[in-house]
Design an enzyme around this catalytic site. Sequence first.
Site, PDB file in Angstrom:
ATOM      1  N   ASP A 148      77.134  62.565  57.639  1.00 15.38           N
ATOM      2  CA  ASP A 148      76.583  62.893  59.027  1.00 15.38           C
ATOM      3  C   ASP A 148      77.555  63.423  59.793  1.00 15.38           C
ATOM      4  O   ASP A 148      78.556  64.173  59.739  1.00 15.38           O
ATOM      5  CB  ASP A 148      75.617  61.950  59.627  1.00 15.38           C
ATOM      6  CG  ASP A 148      74.575  62.165  60.763  1.00 15.38           C
ATOM      7  OD1 ASP A 148      73.711  63.091  60.502  1.00 15.38           O
ATOM      8  OD2 ASP A 148      75.095  61.730  61.672  1.00 15.38           O
ATOM      9  N   HIS A 178      68.159  60.653  54.220  1.00 14.36           N
ATOM     10  CA  HIS A 178      69.471  61.107  54.736  1.00 14.36           C
ATOM     11  C   HIS A 178      70.914  60.265  54.326  1.00 14.36           C
ATOM     12  O   HIS A 178      71.948  60.745  54.410  1.00 14.36           O
ATOM     13  CB  HIS A 178      69.361  61.146  56.298  1.00 14.36           C
ATOM     14  CG  HIS A 178      70.157  61.397  56.738  1.00 14.36           C
ATOM     15  ND1 HIS A 178      71.204  62.692  56.764  1.00 14.36           N
ATOM     16  CD2 HIS A 178      70.966  60.908  58.082  1.00 14.36           C
ATOM     17  CE1 HIS A 178      72.260  62.832  57.683  1.00 14.36           C
ATOM     18  NE2 HIS A 178      72.094  61.743  58.487  1.00 14.36           N
TER      19      HIS A 178
END
Length: 295
Positions: A110, A276
């Site tokens: 991320d 994610h």
Amino acid sequence: MAGSDPFLRGFQLHDVDAAGIRIRAATSGSGPPLLLLHGHPQTHATWGRIAPQLAEHRSVVALDLRGYGDSSKPAGGEHHANYAKRAMAADAVAVMRALGHTRFAVVGHDRGGRVAHRMALDWPDAVERLAVFDIAPTATMYARTDRAFATRYFWWFFLIQPAPLPERLIAADPEFFLRTHLEGQSRTPGSTPPELFAEYLRCYTSEGAVHAICEDYRAAAGIDLEHDAADGDRRVAAPLLALWGARGTVGQTYDVLETWREKATDVRGHALDCGHTLQEERPEAVLAALRDFLG
């Protein structure tokens, strides 16, 4: 501060000075150096399911990025430049050098992947190999934004609003915002256990944290794009591994490998069956991919 890390088994905690910025680092192992960079809204504790295994054969360093965890949270500065990925990458390089590592592999999830991308461009002699988790390049994602992406990644557009709007709205119920964010991105129930969520919440509600996080996103929508545009013709020279969640927004919105082949010369990678947060949802698959890539 020094002591045992409660989330990364066998790791020791240190506060390292990076040109006046205090960076919390967790270290363990010996051998070739490996840097781990977390994303939002996590801290270095996100690596707890894979870092001890990686440290069996490597010198592993896991950082809290500036503005996150127990690292310094400086003011954003003009154009939010203190949270540019260039500044955050400089912190990480300074920490690695302070620990005796001048050339190393780096893994970023991320936001950490965006820091690692900038690091590979600004310090190519330092980055031996680069792995990015569940991201496409920042400039690509902004340039190709559509309604579906803006709906699913609403915080990209909420957190960049002028202060103090997002800060005050989040402050009204930070636990609800944090839990909603994490549960919305994961596709693996229970992958963030209560004690890990409590640690994320402790850090999220620490003084200055939410403002710093907003500054990170404001920089990404401004000065980071300027830096990317200036380097538009450059490509990452280090071998790059891209992993992403097949059930997450990035994997369902972009041809992830193609986006990275536009930015790097040597790209490989694949999807994992998760959302994610790969290192929390599918740690064994992540370990297998990293061991193959790192050698």
